[in-house]
Scaffold this active site. Structure first.
Site, mmCIF file in Angstrom:
data_model
loop_
_atom_site.group_PDB
_atom_site.id
_atom_site.type_symbol
_atom_site.label_atom_id
_atom_site.label_comp_id
_atom_site.label_asym_id
_atom_site.label_seq_id
_atom_site.Cartn_x
_atom_site.Cartn_y
_atom_site.Cartn_z
ATOM 1 N N ASP A 23 0.831 -1.210 0.000
ATOM 2 C CA ASP A 23 0.000 0.000 0.000
ATOM 3 C C ASP A 23 0.869 1.266 0.000
ATOM 4 O OD1 ASP A 23 -2.371 1.404 -0.020
ATOM 5 O OD2 ASP A 23 -2.685 1.258 2.153
ATOM 6 N N HIS A 40 2.359 3.402 -9.014
ATOM 7 C CA HIS A 40 2.217 1.947 -9.214
ATOM 8 C C HIS A 40 3.420 1.402 -9.996
ATOM 9 C CE1 HIS A 40 -1.664 2.225 -7.472
ATOM 10 N NE2 HIS A 40 -2.265 2.798 -8.498
ATOM 11 N N SER A 68 -7.495 -5.479 -5.032
ATOM 12 C CA SER A 68 -8.583 -6.061 -4.244
ATOM 13 C C SER A 68 -9.880 -6.060 -5.040
ATOM 14 C CB SER A 68 -8.772 -5.269 -2.943
ATOM 15 O OG SER A 68 -9.399 -4.027 -3.222
ATOM 16 N N TRP A 72 -11.797 -2.305 -7.973
ATOM 17 C CA TRP A 72 -12.503 -2.031 -9.239
ATOM 18 C C TRP A 72 -13.251 -0.707 -9.174
ATOM 19 C CZ3 TRP A 72 -10.975 -4.724 -13.248
ATOM 20 C CH2 TRP A 72 -10.581 -6.058 -13.097
ATOM 21 N N LEU A 134 10.297 -20.914 -4.293
ATOM 22 C CA LEU A 134 9.402 -19.916 -3.690
ATOM 23 C C LEU A 134 8.079 -19.978 -4.428
ATOM 24 C CD1 LEU A 134 8.881 -17.269 -1.958
ATOM 25 C CD2 LEU A 134 9.709 -16.001 -3.943
ATOM 26 N N GLU A 210 1.132 -13.050 12.572
ATOM 27 C CA GLU A 210 1.697 -11.858 13.210
ATOM 28 C C GLU A 210 1.526 -10.711 12.216
ATOM 29 O OE1 GLU A 210 2.833 -11.606 16.294
ATOM 30 O OE2 GLU A 210 2.386 -13.743 16.587
HETATM 31 C C1 IPE Z 1 -5.538 -2.722 -0.194
HETATM 32 O O1 IPE Z 1 -5.191 -1.390 -0.316
HETATM 33 C C2 IPE Z 1 -5.440 -3.409 -1.519
HETATM 34 C C3 IPE Z 1 -4.094 -3.535 -2.064
HETATM 35 C C4 IPE Z 1 -2.993 -3.159 -1.516
HETATM 36 C C5 IPE Z 1 -4.026 -4.195 -3.324
HETATM 37 P P1 IPE Z 1 -6.272 -0.246 -0.501
HETATM 38 O O2 IPE Z 1 -5.512 1.013 -0.603
HETATM 39 O O3 IPE Z 1 -7.202 -0.578 -1.603
HETATM 40 O O4 IPE Z 1 -7.084 -0.335 0.872
HETATM 41 P P2 IPE Z 1 -7.948 0.760 1.635
HETATM 42 O O5 IPE Z 1 -8.943 1.291 0.654
HETATM 43 O O6 IPE Z 1 -7.002 1.810 2.089
HETATM 44 O O7 IPE Z 1 -8.553 0.015 2.775
HETATM 45 C C1 IPE Z 2 -1.558 0.233 -3.335
HETATM 46 O O1 IPE Z 2 -1.357 1.591 -3.393
HETATM 47 C C2 IPE Z 2 -1.753 -0.383 -4.686
HETATM 48 C C3 IPE Z 2 -3.130 -0.810 -4.960
HETATM 49 C C4 IPE Z 2 -4.151 -0.743 -4.134
HETATM 50 C C5 IPE Z 2 -3.382 -1.388 -6.259
HETATM 51 P P1 IPE Z 2 -2.559 2.604 -3.367
HETATM 52 O O2 IPE Z 2 -2.947 2.907 -4.766
HETATM 53 O O3 IPE Z 2 -3.675 2.146 -2.501
HETATM 54 O O4 IPE Z 2 -1.858 3.870 -2.714
HETATM 55 P P2 IPE Z 2 -2.477 4.895 -1.677
HETATM 56 O O5 IPE Z 2 -3.040 4.106 -0.547
HETATM 57 O O6 IPE Z 2 -3.545 5.648 -2.410
HETATM 58 O O7 IPE Z 2 -1.337 5.745 -1.286
HETATM 59 MG MG MG Z 3 -4.128 2.383 -0.551
#
Ligand code: IPE
Ligand code: IPE
Ligand code: MG
Length: 245
Positions: A23, A40, A68, A72, A134, A210
């Site tokens: 994230d 990304h 996730s 979408w 792995l 954990e």
């Molecule tokens: C969770 O991150 C999904 C991925 C890292 C792929 P999100 O950024 O989508 O989660 P929320 O919206 O902060 O909970």
């Molecule tokens: C995680 O980074 C990647 C995906 C959810 C695909 P984010 O896109 O959620 O990045 P933030 O949370 O907005 O910084």
């Molecule tokens: Mg995020």
């Protein structure tokens, strides 16, 4: 002379399975005045480094939350950008991963993916199916609640068909009907970016994982950070409900 041998014998074992909620790509880009998709793109480099580090650390299973079931909801251009990066990643890295003994698996809702991506993933799974160094599981269009519901439905169908008694439904049987069947539960779940939630990731499987929350954004996360998390994991006491005595 014998001292190090003793302390080594007592050292808690490293995690077999690490799962990561990658994230913070969007915030990484925003901080630089860049479009989210460049965050990304930068995150892909971290993926490459972390996969390599897992091999060095002799981790057997790595699961990466890439997209996730709720992602979408994001703007079409961001979703398209993420899917394009996925294509790029598989095309560019597959040979290397295969040569290095990495087995690739995907969990998540395949029906929502573009046919060419589905094909790329199926081919990658097939090509790497005998690798054992792995196992890299990519959670894509994945939601833990959907996964549990799908398993329940499968069991309910067996009950309705008279092939299963409700009393025969156990945690082990449910787990065997999840997409992660055959993969041990994650010992360690890491989330970057400072957010402290699971966001629908491996809800069943993380019952006794954990959890380590790292403040760094995913593009800034490094092999050293991963090694640091593994060290912290090894300092933790896992009790599984016992008294720890
Ligand atoms: C969770 O991150 C999904 C991925 C890292 C792929 P999100 O950024 O989508 O989660 P929320 O919206 O902060 O909970
Ligand atoms: C995680 O980074 C990647 C995906 C959810 C695909 P984010 O896109 O959620 O990045 P933030 O949370 O907005 O910084
Ligand atoms: Mg995020």
């Amino acid at each position: 002379m014998s001292q190090p041998v003793v302390s080594q014998a007592l050292a808690p074992s490293p995690p077999r399975h690490i799962a990561i909620i990658m994230d913070g790509n969007g915030r990484w880009a925003k901080a630089r005045g860049l479009p989210r998709n460049l965050g990304h793109r930068q995150g892909i480099d971290t993926v490459r480094d972390v996969v390599r580090a897992c091999r060095t650390l002799r981790i057997e299973y790595l699961t990466l939350y890439a997209f996730s079931s709720e992602n979408w909801k994001r703007p079409e251009t961001e979703v398209a950008g993420l899917m394009e990066l996925l294509r790029l990643f598989i095309r560019r890295e597959l040979d290397d991963l295969w040569r290095n003994g990495v087995r690739i698996r995907m969990i998540g809702d395949r029906s929502k993916l573009a046919p060419d991506i589905m094909q790329l993933i199926t081919d990658a799974e097939h090509k790497t199916r005998d690798n054992r160094t792995l196992t890299l599981t990519i959670a894509l269009s994945y939601g833990g609640q959907d996964e549990i519901v799908a398993a329940c439905r499968r069991l309910a169908e067996q009950v309705a068909a008279g092939k299963l008694q409700p009393a025969e439904i156990t945690p082990d049987l449910l787990a065997a009907n999840l997409e992660t069947a055959g993969i041990p539960d994650p010992d360690l779940v890491i989330r970057t970016s400072g957010e402290q939630r699971l966001s629908n990731f491996l809800l069943w499987q993380s019952a006794y994982s954990e959890l380590i929350f790292v403040d760094k954004l995913w593009p800034d996360f490094s092999a050293q950070d991963l090694a640091g998390a593994v060290e912290e994991f090894q300092r933790r006491e896992r009790r599984y409900g016992g008294s720890g005595e």
